[in-house]
Motif scaffolding. Sequence first.
Motif, PDB file in Angstrom:
ATOM      1  N   ALA A   7       7.061  -3.533  -0.985  1.00  0.00           N
ATOM      2  CA  ALA A   7       5.703  -4.425  -0.336  1.00  0.00           C
ATOM      3  C   ALA A   7       6.342  -5.403   0.806  1.00  0.00           C
ATOM      4  CB  ALA A   7       4.913  -5.230  -1.557  1.00  0.00           C
ATOM      5  N   MET A   8       5.232  -5.516   1.496  1.00  0.00           N
ATOM      6  CA  MET A   8       5.555  -6.417   2.823  1.00  0.00           C
ATOM      7  C   MET A   8       4.182  -7.275   3.048  1.00  0.00           C
ATOM      8  SD  MET A   8       7.613  -3.995   5.564  1.00  0.00           S
ATOM      9  CE  MET A   8       8.724  -4.887   6.024  1.00  0.00           C
ATOM     10  N   HIS A   9       4.373  -8.533   3.295  1.00  0.00           N
ATOM     11  CA  HIS A   9       3.105  -9.594   3.060  1.00  0.00           C
ATOM     12  C   HIS A   9       3.344 -10.501   4.045  1.00  0.00           C
ATOM     13  CE1 HIS A   9       4.219  -8.609  -1.227  1.00  0.00           C
ATOM     14  NE2 HIS A   9       2.893  -8.411  -1.178  1.00  0.00           N
ATOM     15  N   TRP A  10       2.060 -10.907   4.643  1.00  0.00           N
ATOM     16  CA  TRP A  10       1.909 -11.819   5.769  1.00  0.00           C
ATOM     17  C   TRP A  10       1.269 -12.784   5.008  1.00  0.00           C
ATOM     18  CZ3 TRP A  10       4.555 -12.932  10.059  1.00  0.00           C
ATOM     19  CH2 TRP A  10       5.292 -12.002  10.538  1.00  0.00           C
ATOM     20  N   TYR A  11       1.650 -14.205   4.878  1.00  0.00           N
ATOM     21  CA  TYR A  11       0.954 -15.334   4.378  1.00  0.00           C
ATOM     22  C   TYR A  11       0.758 -16.285   5.578  1.00  0.00           C
ATOM     23  CZ  TYR A  11       1.842 -14.043  -0.399  1.00  0.00           C
ATOM     24  OH  TYR A  11       1.876 -13.171  -1.547  1.00  0.00           O
ATOM     25  N   ARG A  12       0.041 -17.293   5.273  1.00  0.00           N
ATOM     26  CA  ARG A  12      -0.157 -18.709   6.292  1.00  0.00           C
ATOM     27  C   ARG A  12      -0.628 -19.751   5.465  1.00  0.00           C
ATOM     28  NH1 ARG A  12      -5.871 -16.775   9.578  1.00  0.00           N
ATOM     29  NH2 ARG A  12      -7.163 -17.283   8.081  1.00  0.00           N
ATOM     30  N   GLN A  13      -0.051 -20.637   6.165  1.00  0.00           N
ATOM     31  CA  GLN A  13      -0.531 -22.225   5.650  1.00  0.00           C
ATOM     32  C   GLN A  13      -1.036 -23.040   6.677  1.00  0.00           C
ATOM     33  OE1 GLN A  13       2.726 -23.874   3.216  1.00  0.00           O
ATOM     34  NE2 GLN A  13       1.216 -25.263   2.092  1.00  0.00           N
TER      35      GLN A  13
ATOM     36  N   VAL B 295      -2.555 -13.182   3.912  1.00  0.00           N
ATOM     37  CA  VAL B 295      -3.349 -12.802   4.698  1.00  0.00           C
ATOM     38  C   VAL B 295      -3.347 -11.210   4.955  1.00  0.00           C
ATOM     39  CG1 VAL B 295      -3.396 -12.594   7.352  1.00  0.00           C
ATOM     40  CG2 VAL B 295      -2.773 -14.599   6.339  1.00  0.00           C
ATOM     41  N   ALA B 296      -2.311 -10.652   4.406  1.00  0.00           N
ATOM     42  CA  ALA B 296      -2.261  -9.310   4.709  1.00  0.00           C
ATOM     43  C   ALA B 296      -1.098  -8.778   3.592  1.00  0.00           C
ATOM     44  CB  ALA B 296      -2.116  -8.500   6.013  1.00  0.00           C
ATOM     45  N   ARG B 297      -1.160  -7.385   3.162  1.00  0.00           N
ATOM     46  CA  ARG B 297      -0.453  -6.890   2.256  1.00  0.00           C
ATOM     47  C   ARG B 297      -0.293  -5.439   2.655  1.00  0.00           C
ATOM     48  NH1 ARG B 297      -2.684  -7.511  -2.809  1.00  0.00           N
ATOM     49  NH2 ARG B 297      -1.341  -9.352  -3.162  1.00  0.00           N
TER      50      ARG B 297
ATOM     51  N   ARG C  84       1.891  -2.012   1.157  1.00  0.00           N
ATOM     52  CA  ARG C  84       2.637  -1.619  -0.127  1.00  0.00           C
ATOM     53  C   ARG C  84       3.117  -0.199   0.360  1.00  0.00           C
ATOM     54  NH1 ARG C  84      -0.429  -3.145  -5.633  1.00  0.00           N
ATOM     55  NH2 ARG C  84       0.142  -5.531  -5.399  1.00  0.00           N
ATOM     56  N   SER C  85       4.260   0.220  -0.182  1.00  0.00           N
ATOM     57  CA  SER C  85       4.974   1.466   0.046  1.00  0.00           C
ATOM     58  C   SER C  85       3.837   2.651  -0.286  1.00  0.00           C
ATOM     59  CB  SER C  85       6.194   1.780  -0.789  1.00  0.00           C
ATOM     60  OG  SER C  85       5.933   1.790  -2.240  1.00  0.00           O
ATOM     61  N   GLY C  86       3.933   3.502   0.605  1.00  0.00           N
ATOM     62  CA  GLY C  86       2.847   4.453   0.769  1.00  0.00           C
ATOM     63  C   GLY C  86       1.767   4.311   1.655  1.00  0.00           C
ATOM     64  N   GLY C  87       1.703   3.191   2.251  1.00  0.00           N
ATOM     65  CA  GLY C  87       0.684   2.664   3.360  1.00  0.00           C
ATOM     66  C   GLY C  87      -0.391   2.091   2.723  1.00  0.00           C
ATOM     67  N   TRP C  88      -0.701   1.622   1.574  1.00  0.00           N
ATOM     68  CA  TRP C  88      -1.759   0.775   1.145  1.00  0.00           C
ATOM     69  C   TRP C  88      -1.841  -0.209   1.573  1.00  0.00           C
ATOM     70  CZ3 TRP C  88      -2.306  -3.159  -1.867  1.00  0.00           C
ATOM     71  CH2 TRP C  88      -3.657  -3.550  -2.337  1.00  0.00           C
ATOM     72  N   THR C  89      -2.731  -0.821   2.413  1.00  0.00           N
ATOM     73  CA  THR C  89      -3.181  -2.201   2.819  1.00  0.00           C
ATOM     74  C   THR C  89      -4.267  -2.791   2.281  1.00  0.00           C
ATOM     75  OG1 THR C  89      -4.304  -1.495   4.391  1.00  0.00           O
ATOM     76  CG2 THR C  89      -2.009  -1.422   5.099  1.00  0.00           C
ATOM     77  N   ASN C  90      -4.199  -4.152   2.167  1.00  0.00           N
ATOM     78  CA  ASN C  90      -5.363  -4.953   2.091  1.00  0.00           C
ATOM     79  C   ASN C  90      -5.554  -6.255   2.897  1.00  0.00           C
ATOM     80  OD1 ASN C  90      -3.782  -6.059   0.132  1.00  0.00           O
ATOM     81  ND2 ASN C  90      -5.524  -6.944  -0.991  1.00  0.00           N
ATOM     82  N   TYR C  91      -6.633  -7.041   3.020  1.00  0.00           N
ATOM     83  CA  TYR C  91      -6.519  -7.902   3.908  1.00  0.00           C
ATOM     84  C   TYR C  91      -7.510  -9.261   3.295  1.00  0.00           C
ATOM     85  CZ  TYR C  91      -4.946  -4.820   7.392  1.00  0.00           C
ATOM     86  OH  TYR C  91      -4.140  -3.887   8.287  1.00  0.00           O
ATOM     87  N   ALA C  92      -7.081 -10.461   3.679  1.00  0.00           N
ATOM     88  CA  ALA C  92      -7.841 -11.510   3.379  1.00  0.00           C
ATOM     89  C   ALA C  92      -9.356 -11.191   4.133  1.00  0.00           C
ATOM     90  CB  ALA C  92      -7.614 -12.747   3.705  1.00  0.00           C
ATOM     91  N   ASP C  93     -10.433 -11.801   3.359  1.00  0.00           N
ATOM     92  CA  ASP C  93     -11.833 -11.233   3.826  1.00  0.00           C
ATOM     93  C   ASP C  93     -11.863 -12.165   5.343  1.00  0.00           C
ATOM     94  OD1 ASP C  93     -13.762 -11.603   0.914  1.00  0.00           O
ATOM     95  OD2 ASP C  93     -12.535 -10.068   1.646  1.00  0.00           O
ATOM     96  N   SER C  94     -11.323 -13.081   5.506  1.00  0.00           N
ATOM     97  CA  SER C  94     -11.532 -13.949   6.753  1.00  0.00           C
ATOM     98  C   SER C  94     -10.708 -13.291   7.945  1.00  0.00           C
ATOM     99  CB  SER C  94     -10.788 -15.314   6.500  1.00  0.00           C
ATOM    100  OG  SER C  94      -9.211 -15.215   6.347  1.00  0.00           O
ATOM    101  N   VAL C  95      -9.943 -12.278   7.732  1.00  0.00           N
ATOM    102  CA  VAL C  95      -9.153 -11.668   8.699  1.00  0.00           C
ATOM    103  C   VAL C  95      -9.567 -10.100   8.923  1.00  0.00           C
ATOM    104  CG1 VAL C  95      -7.433 -13.369   8.750  1.00  0.00           C
ATOM    105  CG2 VAL C  95      -7.104 -10.875   7.677  1.00  0.00           C
ATOM    106  N   LYS C  96     -10.380  -9.498   7.949  1.00  0.00           N
ATOM    107  CA  LYS C  96     -10.579  -8.028   8.004  1.00  0.00           C
ATOM    108  C   LYS C  96     -11.349  -7.894   9.276  1.00  0.00           C
ATOM    109  CE  LYS C  96     -11.314  -7.254   3.182  1.00  0.00           C
ATOM    110  NZ  LYS C  96     -12.322  -6.873   1.834  1.00  0.00           N
ATOM    111  N   GLY C  97     -10.903  -6.491   9.975  1.00  0.00           N
ATOM    112  CA  GLY C  97     -11.534  -6.392  11.195  1.00  0.00           C
ATOM    113  C   GLY C  97     -10.663  -6.905  12.213  1.00  0.00           C
ATOM    114  N   ARG C  98      -9.939  -7.807  12.320  1.00  0.00           N
ATOM    115  CA  ARG C  98      -9.374  -8.517  13.387  1.00  0.00           C
ATOM    116  C   ARG C  98      -7.820  -8.312  13.191  1.00  0.00           C
ATOM    117  NH1 ARG C  98      -9.422 -13.872  13.803  1.00  0.00           N
ATOM    118  NH2 ARG C  98      -9.849 -14.358  11.548  1.00  0.00           N
ATOM    119  N   PHE C  99      -7.370  -8.297  12.080  1.00  0.00           N
ATOM    120  CA  PHE C  99      -5.756  -8.371  11.937  1.00  0.00           C
ATOM    121  C   PHE C  99      -5.506  -7.108  11.504  1.00  0.00           C
ATOM    122  CE2 PHE C  99      -5.040 -13.141  11.121  1.00  0.00           C
ATOM    123  CZ  PHE C  99      -5.656 -13.397  12.486  1.00  0.00           C
TER     124      PHE C  99
END
Length: 120
Positions: free
Chosen positions: A33-39, A48-50, A52-67
Motif C-alpha cells: 500500500a502507498m498513501h499520501w497524508y497531509r497536516q 488524503v489518498a490510498r 493498494r496493490s491491485g490498483g484499488w484507490t480511495n480518497y478523502a471526500d475533500s479531494v475527490k475529483g481533484r486529486f
Amino acid sequence: QVQCVESGGGLVQAGGSLRLSCAASGRILSINAMHWYRQAPGKQRELVARLRSGGWTNYADSVKGRFTISRDNAKNTVLLQMNSLKPEDTAVYYCNVQGVTSYATEFDSWGQGTQVTVSA
C-alpha cells in the motif's frame, strides 16, 4: 531499511496544479500500500489518498475529483496529481509506503514531508 523521498511541493495559486512524487528505495520485495497524508498547521494529520496493490484507490471526500494517486511500479514511486487546488489544501504532505523487505520483514516507511502552499 526502506527510505521514502518526496519531491514536488511548492507555492501555487488557487485553481492551479501540482504533482507530488515519492520514491521508495531499499531492500523492497513487495509493496502492499502507498498513501499520501497531509497536516495543516494546528490540525491532525489526515489521510488524503490510498493506493493498494491491485490498483484499488480511495480518497478523502475533500479531494475527490481533484486529486489522483498513481504508481510507477518500475521505480517504486507513488505520485499525487493535485488539480484545482484550494487554499485549504495548504499543508505539509507526507507519503507512507508499506510492504515487505527482501529479508521477509514488513516495513512502514514515511517520507520527510513536502510543503504545499496554495494562495488565494
